[in-house]
Scaffold this motif. Structure first.
Motif: not given
Length: 289
Positions: A128-130, A153-168
């Motif tokens: 979906l949008d996650y 964390v470094q990789r996730l910080q390259t995602l656009p601001a406001g992205e819906k992200t779940l790390v599990m």
């Protein structure tokens, strides 16, 4: 005649559109996501796989991520998940003997399988949008886990601001938010130091730096955000030696700040089934959607 054709076309458009809406709003405006370390692929036992299907079929989460899919391959994961209605799967054989995977009611897109510099590997995808991230950090040292989570964390910080992200997944690391529980029994710490536990730092104390990196990056520890009490995720009664002293929380679901308002419920799923399916309990997050 033309009017009848137009009417049929209009009805087809309406019904096809309502089908898409139904898919997006399944579960009455909720999205349920679960992480589960399934102990070497349910120990390779068909009876345990059957019990898992029986249990999960009672209330199927929308998305499940798995750690320790030993003795599985892509096709086997797909076949198992179809039994409880997950048509979509993604599998990552990390060559460590402990693959990770994702299954979902919805299509899994933009799949990235990352092995370099990771003992068990990391898989990222879009449902979906996650953004869904499944990981299983190294069991061998807190230093290696610290390095691995830093790269994630470094990789996730390259995602656009406001992205819906779940790390599990299984972080194999303890949280400073649970430190009062761990520090309440110094005898357990002493035994861990003598045993050279992989959760003990160079100062003879529990390491919390791995989990602190997630917090410092702005991610929300969903279980702790929604439950003030200590909730352990392992071990289960599957191990006769399991005791209160040995309980720890090393399985997590982390949400990006954009999801804070959607967090509804997070729980460790403990029941007759999960007591004996694995040495870990699953963690289940419910989001408003």
């Amino acid at each position: 005649m033309k009017q009848k054709i137009y009417l049929v076309a209009l009805l087809l458009l309406v019904f096809s559109g309502s089908g898409v809406m139904a898919q997006k709003t399944t579960g009455g405006g909720e999205l349920k996501v679960m992480t589960y370390n399934v102990l070497k692929g349910f120990s390779g036992a068909q009876s345990l796989k059957d019990k898992f299907v029986t249990w999960i079929s009672k209330d199927v989460p929308d998305i499940i991520v798995y750690e320790e899919l030993s003795r599985f391959n892509d096709g086997m994961l797909s076949d198992l998940c179809k039994e409880f209605g997950h048509r979509y799967t993604a599998f990552f054989d990390t060559k460590s003997g402990f693959p990770v995977g994702i299954s979902s009611k919805y299509p899994i897109n933009n799949i990235q399988r990352i092995k370099e510099d990771f003992h068990h590997g990391v898989m990222m995808a879009k449902v979906l949008d996650y953004n869904i991230v499944v990981l299983h950090l190294s069991p061998f040292s807190w230093e290696k886990r610290y390095d691995e989570i830093g790269k994630i964390v470094q990789r996730l910080q390259t995602l656009p601001a406001g992205e819906k992200t779940l790390v599990m997944g299984d972080f194999n690391a303890r949280s400073p938010l649970d430190s009062m529980v761990y520090n309440a029994n110094p005898e357990v710490l002493e035994r861990a130091v003598k045993a050279k536990s992989k959760n003990i730092n160079n100062e003879g104390k529990y390491d919390y730096t791995v989990i602190e990196q997630m917090s410092k990056a702005g991610f929300i520890d969903c279980l702790k955000q929604l439950n003030s009490a200590f909730e352990y995720t392992c071990p289960t009664p599957l191990y006769a030696s399991a005791s209160i002293d040995g309980r720890s929380r090393i399985d997590y679901i982390w949400a990006s700040p954009a999801l804070k308002s959607q967090l509804k419920k997070c729980e460790v799923s403990r029941n007759w089934y999960t007591d004996f399916l694995s040495d870990h309990y699953p963690v289940l997050l419910t989001l408003t959607h």
